[in-house]
Design a protein around this motif. Structure first.
Motif, short mmCIF file in Angstrom:
data_model
loop_
_atom_site.label_atom_id
_atom_site.label_comp_id
_atom_site.label_asym_id
_atom_site.label_seq_id
_atom_site.Cartn_x
_atom_site.Cartn_y
_atom_site.Cartn_z
N ALA A 11 0.74 -1.61 -0.06
CA ALA A 11 -0.03 -0.12 -0.34
C ALA A 11 0.26 1.44 0.28
O ALA A 11 0.36 2.00 -0.64
CB ALA A 11 -0.86 0.17 1.17
N GLY B 284 2.28 1.97 -3.57
CA GLY B 284 1.10 2.22 -4.11
C GLY B 284 0.52 1.27 -5.37
O GLY B 284 0.14 1.47 -6.00
N GLU B 285 0.51 0.23 -5.12
CA GLU B 285 0.27 -1.42 -5.79
C GLU B 285 -0.87 -1.37 -5.35
O GLU B 285 -1.45 -2.51 -6.06
CB GLU B 285 1.64 -2.37 -5.57
N LEU B 286 -1.15 -1.61 -4.08
CA LEU B 286 -2.64 -1.61 -3.78
C LEU B 286 -3.34 -0.42 -3.26
O LEU B 286 -2.38 0.78 -2.41
CB LEU B 286 -2.87 -3.53 -3.10
N VAL B 287 -4.81 -0.64 -2.78
CA VAL B 287 -5.21 0.33 -1.67
C VAL B 287 -6.02 0.54 -1.43
O VAL B 287 -6.46 -0.94 -1.34
CB VAL B 287 -6.16 0.98 -2.98
N TYR C 92 -7.92 -3.83 -2.25
CA TYR C 92 -7.60 -3.44 -4.06
C TYR C 92 -6.80 -3.17 -4.42
O TYR C 92 -5.67 -2.66 -4.06
CB TYR C 92 -8.48 -2.10 -4.31
N TYR D 175 -4.74 -1.53 -7.37
CA TYR D 175 -4.13 0.14 -7.31
C TYR D 175 -5.22 0.45 -8.68
O TYR D 175 -6.18 1.77 -8.67
CB TYR D 175 -3.24 0.33 -7.94
N GLU D 176 -5.35 -0.21 -9.66
CA GLU D 176 -6.11 -0.42 -10.61
C GLU D 176 -7.59 -0.48 -10.55
O GLU D 176 -8.15 0.45 -11.64
CB GLU D 176 -4.99 -0.76 -12.49
N TYR E 148 -8.71 0.28 -8.09
CA TYR E 148 -9.59 0.85 -6.61
C TYR E 148 -10.24 2.15 -7.42
O TYR E 148 -10.79 3.38 -7.57
CB TYR E 148 -8.79 0.87 -6.05
N HIS E 149 -9.14 2.56 -8.34
CA HIS E 149 -9.58 3.67 -9.31
C HIS E 149 -10.63 3.99 -10.50
O HIS E 149 -10.39 4.72 -10.99
CB HIS E 149 -7.65 4.21 -9.57
#
Length: 748
Positions: free
Chosen positions: A263, A266-269, A282, A284-285, A287-288
């Motif tokens: 997290a 920045g690879e997951l949220v 999530y 990352y991709e 989630y966004h």
């Protein structure tokens, strides 16, 4: 004939009969030391005539070329004689060295020639006739050749076959060894055909084991991607920790530390869900993608419509043109002279489609979605408003074009997907300049594709989304159509009335009865009905009945020519394994429908000229997508390649790409989404109990256009109808839509 056990041979490459320039599939003669010559086949590269190699593999008998040795692993043995070195260098393998310069090099350095090229390459300038330009070319070619050889030896030393090793080298290039040593799990992420288990085995070989942080992080990402493959956008933290710890055989505490580290990178949220206190994890991709989709719908809904009040006011079409008169939305003039007749509900839905900036239209078979769309397009054409029609797959787009009488395309084509130029060419920077964007079969659209679509839609445009929410959800992550409907934010029209002419169809009637949990209305094989149930209790009886239907009864009743059978009849089954799964059914049906002709063996399956096949995943380079159906139009057994006619294009598959296609006489119900077939045969047995639920049976039945034949046990049918199980996916789009505020939109 020698047995199938693994064997090792050693000898000199006497002659290379064939080597494919891209796949490097090779057919060569191996002259064994003091023994007979052998034909060896496989991915053997880089290799040249005169080289001594050691190969490991097994004996196979080719139907045309006889006994051959199938190579699985191989390695070079440096030539140890003056003659061997000279022949090796003069083979043309090294650019800049032909027979003449090979002779000069060996004359200058003797048995140390290869050592000089590797360790003291500048000494080749001592050789007569080799200047700086040629020397530079020779040194570069030697380093490239040795680099590839080192990579192949390194990977094969870790248990990776030659074909897969070559695929890895193509992705990672000369940096392969360094990349794998630094992070072997990059293989699972970057190279098709390598999963976490194989990457973890390689990692273990180089000392990455247990709770090593790199391994923990790779395991967490693997679990998240596996869940995404099952349709989930997020995984509850407690579930993620438990599953990752089980996969890695470690405690949950170090897994949680790995989650926090990912997290921070920045690879997951991590998203806290305050209603039940569950922390959602999530990729990352994803989630966004959910956030951007929610924001895009808000922008569409909050941007003023170019349809003002109760009238279509011209001129306003982006296509330009002269001023048009107004069309009153509540006037009969709206529909004009047309052969299309709408009932009161459809007329109101059409008016709403013109009035709302975003509208979801949903309904089952026979409820008039196509009629409504046809009327809407007629109105847009009368008002000289521009529109674009699209669907997720080529088959769905073709159906849409046929029913609407207008051009329709895949969403990828609409967004001008081009992998060589960075993916989708349509986006916020270059939006679609059109008044109405109309998408069909939206149940098949996953969150990522919806994200890309909405990025390319101008906020002033109108978006109409058409789909059947009771169909199976998308193959990719998300449950977009259901989330849009359940959010309460997006305007919707639910069509429920079945029209008289459709009520006469047992396919339509039974589809709706399945949704209500009612027993089926059954036709019989003698009647002239479009839905037939044939009761059989055992799997063997069901299999034999399916074969008889495909081979004899349906072709005779429908007067099908032999070459029409495969294209007309589609067998749909819930499972892949078992007697009634796709694997066995395809084997049995191929033997009935296409038993003879040139064939190519692949993983125990014969791909034969004329076979019906399906594309198993999206291949943007080739322009073919998951679920596309085609027919094998060409086979090259020497190259190990096939050509597939997808009816609008001819696509070639090299030997290493054959895992992208599979026989398609029988396909899974999931793979049939968005398709219609003239005749559908559905085997159903209690052994399918894991997949016996309403949405599976409903989707299978609604794929049939003229005839559906259900073959199975009454108990299995009852189980499927009784089981209301809705495929629950972990998604957050519904909440993001409901909670979005104007201030949040500006963050995107």
């Amino acid at each position: 004939m020698p047995d199938q056990q693994t064997t090792t041979l050693q000898g000199t490459i006497g002659r290379i009969t064939y080597q494919h320039p891209e796949t490097h599939y090779t057919v060569a003669r191996l002259d064994a030391d003091g023994g007979p010559s052998t034909t060896v086949v496989g991915t053997i590269f880089p290799v040249s005539e005169g080289e001594e190699i050691k190969v490991t593999g097994s004996w196979k008998r080719h139907p045309r070329y006889g006994l051959q040795f199938q190579v699985e692993h191989w390695g070079k043995i440096e030539p140890a004689t003056i003659e061997g070195i000279e022949k090796y260098l003069g083979s043309g393998l090294i650019k800049g060295i032909g027979p003449t310069y090979a002779k000069r090099l060996v004359g200058a350095f003797g048995l140390d020639t290869l050592k000089v090229l590797t360790e003291q390459p500048l000494r080749i300038l001592e050789v007569d006739g080799i200047g700086e330009v040629r020397a530079r070319r020779i040194m570069q070619a030697w380093q490239e050749q040795r680099g590839m050889q080192d990579v192949m030896v390194f990977l094969q030393g870790h248990g990776i076959g030659a074909s897969l090793a070559l695929r890895i080298f193509r992705v990672l290039g000369a940096d392969t060894i360094a990349c794998v040593k630094e992070n072997p799990y990059i293989l699972a992420r970057e190279v098709q055909g390598i999963g976490f288990v194989l990457a973890d085995r390689i990692a273990s070989h180089i000392g990455i084991r247990g709770d090593f942080p790199l391994r923990l992080q790779a395991g967490v990402l693997h679990v998240l991607r596996e869940c995404a493959d099952q349709g989930h956008c997020y995984v509850p933290l407690t579930v993620l920790k438990r599953n990752a710890a089980g996969l890695l055989s470690v405690d949950e505490d170090p897994v949680e530390a790995a989650v926090d580290k990912l997290a921070a990178q920045g690879e997951l949220v991590l998203e806290e869900e305050f209603q039940d206190g569950v922390t959602r994890v999530y990729l990352y991709e994803l989630y966004h993608a959910e956030r951007r989709v929610a924001a895009a719908f808000y922008r569409l809904l909050s941007t003023p419509s170019l349809l003002q009040g109760e009238k279509i006011i011209g001129p306003w079409s982006r296509s330009g043109g002269a001023s048009r008169g107004a069309i009153d939305l509540v006037s009969p003039e709206l529909f004009g002279p047309s052969a299309v007749t709408l009932d009161e509900d459809q007329a109101r839905a059409t008016q709403q489609a013109l009035r709302e900036k975003v509208l979801v239209i949903t309904g089952g078979p026979g409820t008039g979605k196509t009629t409504l769309l046809t009327a809407l397009l007629a109105i847009l054409k009368r008002a000289k408003l521009s529109f674009l029609l699209a669907a997720p797959t080529g088959r769905a787009a073709k159906r849409m074009a046929e029913s609407a009488g207008e051009e329709a395309m895949t969403i990828h084509r609409l967004l001008e997907y081009n992998p060589r130029e960075g993916g989708f060419q349509r986006s916020e920077e270059r939006p679609l300049e059109v008044d109405f964007v109309i998408i069909d079969e939206v149940s098949m659209v996953d969150i990522s594709l919806m994200d890309h679509l909405l990025r390319a839609v101008d906020p002033h445009s109108h978006v109409i989304l058409v789909g059947d929410v009771d169909q199976l959800p998308s193959v990719g992550p998300g449950s977009v159509l259901r989330d849009l409907i359940d959010s309460g934010v997006i305007p919707k029209v639910v069509l429920k009335r079945i029209f008289r002419q459709e009520r006469e169809s047992l396919i339509v009637a039974n589809a709706h009865r399945i949704l209500r949990g009612d027993s089926l209305l059954l036709g019989d094989s003698e009647g002239n009905r479009d839905f037939v149930f044939l009761a059989h209790e055992s799997e063997e009886e069901i299999l034999q009945t399916v074969k008889r239907l495909v081979r004899e009864e349906i072709p005779r009743a429908r007067r099908l020519a032999p070459d029409e059978v495969a294209q007309t009849i589609q067998v749909l089954t819930p499972m892949h394994r078992g007697l009634l799964g796709t694997v066995n059914l395809n084997r049995e049906l191929q033997a009935l429908v296409n038993p003879a002709g040139p064939a190519l063996e692949r993983g125990g399956t014969a791909l034969r000229l004329g076979d019906k096949v399906m594309q198993l995943r999206n291949n943007y380079d080739k322009g073919v997508f998951n679920g596309d159906l085609g027919r094998i139009a060409g086979i090259d057994r020497e190259e190990g390649s096939v050509k597939v006619d997808f009816f609008d294009k001819l696509v070639e598959y090299e030997a290493a790409e054959l895992d992208e296609i599979n026989l398609a006489y029988a396909t899974s119900v999931h793979k049939s989404q968005g398709s219609e077939y003239p005749v559908v045969v559905i085997p159903l047995h209690t052994s399918h109990y894991m997949m016996l639920h309403r949405s599976i049976l409903y989707t299978a039945v609604t794929r049939g256009k003229k005839l559906v034949v259900l073959v199975g046990s009454r108990k299995a049918v009852a189980m499927a109808i009784r089981n209301l199980r809705v495929e629950k996916r972990n998604t957050g789009l519904r909440e993001k839509l409901a909670e979005l505020h104007p201030s949040a939109v500006r963050q995107f």
